[in-house]
Design a protein around this motif. Structure first.
Motif, PDB file in Angstrom:
ATOM      1  N   LEU A 112       8.710  36.311   9.028  1.00  0.00           N
ATOM      2  CA  LEU A 112       8.533  34.866   8.937  1.00  0.00           C
ATOM      3  C   LEU A 112       8.066  34.516   7.533  1.00  0.00           C
ATOM      4  N   HIS A 113       8.865  33.715   6.843  1.00  0.00           N
ATOM      5  CA  HIS A 113       8.476  33.193   5.538  1.00  0.00           C
ATOM      6  C   HIS A 113       7.736  31.890   5.782  1.00  0.00           C
ATOM      7  N   HIS A 114       6.440  31.962   5.622  1.00  0.00           N
ATOM      8  CA  HIS A 114       5.536  30.923   6.121  1.00  0.00           C
ATOM      9  C   HIS A 114       4.897  30.143   4.976  1.00  0.00           C
ATOM     10  N   LEU A 115       5.167  28.842   4.969  1.00  0.00           N
ATOM     11  CA  LEU A 115       4.577  27.940   3.981  1.00  0.00           C
ATOM     12  C   LEU A 115       3.369  27.246   4.594  1.00  0.00           C
ATOM     13  N   ASP A 116       2.267  27.200   3.869  1.00  0.00           N
ATOM     14  CA  ASP A 116       1.084  26.524   4.393  1.00  0.00           C
ATOM     15  C   ASP A 116       1.370  25.038   4.603  1.00  0.00           C
ATOM     16  N   GLN A 117       0.715  24.459   5.604  1.00  0.00           N
ATOM     17  CA  GLN A 117       0.837  23.032   5.921  1.00  0.00           C
ATOM     18  C   GLN A 117       2.292  22.630   6.132  1.00  0.00           C
ATOM     19  N   SER A 118       2.987  23.359   6.970  1.00  0.00           N
ATOM     20  CA  SER A 118       4.402  23.069   7.175  1.00  0.00           C
ATOM     21  C   SER A 118       4.805  23.283   8.628  1.00  0.00           C
ATOM     22  N   ARG A 119       6.048  22.942   8.918  1.00  0.00           N
ATOM     23  CA  ARG A 119       6.606  23.122  10.257  1.00  0.00           C
ATOM     24  C   ARG A 119       6.638  24.594  10.666  1.00  0.00           C
ATOM     25  N   SER A 120       6.446  25.476   9.718  1.00  0.00           N
ATOM     26  CA  SER A 120       6.409  26.902  10.023  1.00  0.00           C
ATOM     27  C   SER A 120       5.299  27.244  11.015  1.00  0.00           C
ATOM     28  N   PHE A 121       4.318  26.350  11.145  1.00  0.00           N
ATOM     29  CA  PHE A 121       3.266  26.538  12.152  1.00  0.00           C
ATOM     30  C   PHE A 121       3.886  26.767  13.521  1.00  0.00           C
ATOM     31  N   ARG A 122       4.954  26.036  13.822  1.00  0.00           N
ATOM     32  CA  ARG A 122       5.600  26.161  15.133  1.00  0.00           C
ATOM     33  C   ARG A 122       6.043  27.593  15.407  1.00  0.00           C
ATOM     34  N   ILE A 123       6.647  28.199  14.400  1.00  0.00           N
ATOM     35  CA  ILE A 123       7.202  29.544  14.590  1.00  0.00           C
ATOM     36  C   ILE A 123       6.084  30.574  14.688  1.00  0.00           C
ATOM     37  N   LEU A 124       5.090  30.417  13.849  1.00  0.00           N
ATOM     38  CA  LEU A 124       3.938  31.315  13.912  1.00  0.00           C
ATOM     39  C   LEU A 124       3.263  31.231  15.278  1.00  0.00           C
ATOM     40  N   TRP A 125       3.102  30.018  15.773  1.00  0.00           N
ATOM     41  CA  TRP A 125       2.488  29.812  17.093  1.00  0.00           C
ATOM     42  C   TRP A 125       3.312  30.479  18.188  1.00  0.00           C
ATOM     43  N   GLU A 159       9.219  27.811  -5.859  1.00  0.00           N
ATOM     44  CA  GLU A 159      10.583  28.244  -6.144  1.00  0.00           C
ATOM     45  C   GLU A 159      10.912  29.578  -5.479  1.00  0.00           C
ATOM     46  N   ALA A 160       9.898  30.383  -5.215  1.00  0.00           N
ATOM     47  CA  ALA A 160      10.130  31.710  -4.634  1.00  0.00           C
ATOM     48  C   ALA A 160      10.865  31.636  -3.297  1.00  0.00           C
ATOM     49  N   LEU A 161      10.708  30.543  -2.562  1.00  0.00           N
ATOM     50  CA  LEU A 161      11.394  30.424  -1.271  1.00  0.00           C
ATOM     51  C   LEU A 161      12.910  30.341  -1.434  1.00  0.00           C
ATOM     52  N   LYS A 162      13.370  29.927  -2.617  1.00  0.00           N
ATOM     53  CA  LYS A 162      14.808  29.822  -2.841  1.00  0.00           C
ATOM     54  C   LYS A 162      15.480  31.193  -2.926  1.00  0.00           C
ATOM     55  N   THR A 163      14.691  32.232  -3.115  1.00  0.00           N
ATOM     56  CA  THR A 163      15.283  33.575  -3.114  1.00  0.00           C
ATOM     57  C   THR A 163      15.625  34.011  -1.691  1.00  0.00           C
ATOM     58  N   ILE A 164      15.049  33.330  -0.695  1.00  0.00           N
ATOM     59  CA  ILE A 164      15.321  33.644   0.709  1.00  0.00           C
ATOM     60  C   ILE A 164      16.449  32.766   1.237  1.00  0.00           C
ATOM     61  N   HIS A 165      16.389  31.472   0.864  1.00  0.00           N
ATOM     62  CA  HIS A 165      17.430  30.527   1.270  1.00  0.00           C
ATOM     63  C   HIS A 165      17.563  29.467   0.180  1.00  0.00           C
ATOM     64  N   PRO A 166      18.774  29.054  -0.154  1.00  0.00           N
ATOM     65  CA  PRO A 166      18.980  28.128  -1.274  1.00  0.00           C
ATOM     66  C   PRO A 166      18.201  26.814  -1.177  1.00  0.00           C
ATOM     67  N   LEU A 167      17.904  26.352   0.020  1.00  0.00           N
ATOM     68  CA  LEU A 167      17.151  25.102   0.151  1.00  0.00           C
ATOM     69  C   LEU A 167      15.679  25.263  -0.219  1.00  0.00           C
ATOM     70  N   GLY A 168      15.175  26.480  -0.173  1.00  0.00           N
ATOM     71  CA  GLY A 168      13.787  26.718  -0.569  1.00  0.00           C
ATOM     72  C   GLY A 168      12.770  26.048   0.315  1.00  0.00           C
ATOM     73  N   LYS A 169      13.061  26.006   1.625  1.00  0.00           N
ATOM     74  CA  LYS A 169      12.144  25.366   2.559  1.00  0.00           C
ATOM     75  C   LYS A 169      11.683  26.361   3.609  1.00  0.00           C
ATOM     76  N   SER A 170      10.638  25.981   4.318  1.00  0.00           N
ATOM     77  CA  SER A 170      10.088  26.813   5.382  1.00  0.00           C
ATOM     78  C   SER A 170      10.006  25.953   6.642  1.00  0.00           C
ATOM     79  N   PRO A 171      10.218  26.532   7.836  1.00  0.00           N
ATOM     80  CA  PRO A 171      10.275  27.963   8.095  1.00  0.00           C
ATOM     81  C   PRO A 171      11.645  28.581   7.833  1.00  0.00           C
ATOM     82  N   VAL A 172      11.581  29.857   7.493  1.00  0.00           N
ATOM     83  CA  VAL A 172      12.754  30.729   7.456  1.00  0.00           C
ATOM     84  C   VAL A 172      12.336  32.031   8.116  1.00  0.00           C
ATOM     85  N   ILE A 173      13.195  32.537   8.988  1.00  0.00           N
ATOM     86  CA  ILE A 173      12.955  33.893   9.479  1.00  0.00           C
ATOM     87  C   ILE A 173      14.108  34.773   9.018  1.00  0.00           C
ATOM     88  N   GLU A 174      13.797  36.024   8.794  1.00  0.00           N
ATOM     89  CA  GLU A 174      14.818  37.046   8.585  1.00  0.00           C
ATOM     90  C   GLU A 174      14.802  37.940   9.811  1.00  0.00           C
TER      91      GLU A 174
END
Length: 210
Positions: A4-17, A42-57
């Motif tokens: 889980l590529h997790h960004l603080d204060q983001s919708r990624s909370f849902r996936i972590l939960w 910018e580091a999130l763009k190395t995982i997905h071009p949109l550079g947003k979270s959540p992203v899972i691999e």
């Protein structure tokens, strides 16, 4: 293993939960918002071009969109968190999963953005009235729906709660709307008593101590 590529204060909370709730092993990769722009790094763009979270691999594939991730993880790993597709509750389940990012999140974000613009002296003409009308309509509807309800669907925790709970917690405790929407507050407070929610908050808080 899920990453889980997790960004603080983001919708990624849902996936972590969700991962905490189903006790699924995962690797957590942490990202922090730019303190000036509040945007993802910018580091999130190395995982997905949109550079947003959540992203899972998972299984060699990068997957975005919290609703899609929630549905996929539940289908594959936690079917107990969804009604059977032939159950009458299944339509409600899908409705609330998608309601979160469509009907609920738009007025919520407009409210925040309008407030920021107003604080900087921007004179709002159309957006202020539109946002307030939509905000009142959507969250009054949700408040009425949640009267005497602990969960959104079938009187039990489902993927709908993982989607809606994040948005409604933000409504109550970031926009300070508890007084206006008491049934939403009661629902949110019930979620915050779950061990998986508390574990997720503890993880989030520890990340902010970087």
């Amino acid at each position: 293993m899920i990453t889980l590529h997790h960004l603080d204060q983001s919708r990624s909370f849902r996936i972590l939960w969700l991962l905490e709730e189903i006790k699924q092993p995962y690797e957590l990769k942490k990202y922090y918002r730019d303190p000036t722009t509040h945007l993802a790094p910018e580091a999130l763009k190395t995982i997905h071009p949109l550079g947003k979270s959540p992203v899972i691999e998972w299984n060699g594939k990068a997957i975005i969109e919290s609703g899609a991730i929630i549905e996929l993880l539940i289908q594959k790993l936690a079917p107990q968190l969804a009604p059977d597709i032939n159950d009458s509750d299944y339509a409600d389940y899908l409705q609330w999963i998608h309601f979160s990012e469509s009907s609920a999140m738009v007025p919520y974000l407009l409210k925040i953005f309008n407030s920021i613009e107003s604080q900087h002296g921007t004179k709002l003409v159309f957006l202020e009235n539109y946002a307030q009308v939509e905000f009142d309509k959507v969250f009054s509807f949700l408040n009425d729906y949640l009267e005497n309800k602990k969960y959104f669907v079938a009187n039990r925790l489902t993927g709908a709660d993982f989607m809606m709970g994040f948005a409604l917690n933000s409504l109550i405790y970031k926009l300070n709307q508890a007084e206006n929407y008491p049934h939403i507050k009661s629902y949110v407070d019930g979620l915050t008593m779950l061990a998986s929610w508390r574990n997720t908050v503890e993880i989030e808080n520890s990340l902010n101590l970087k």
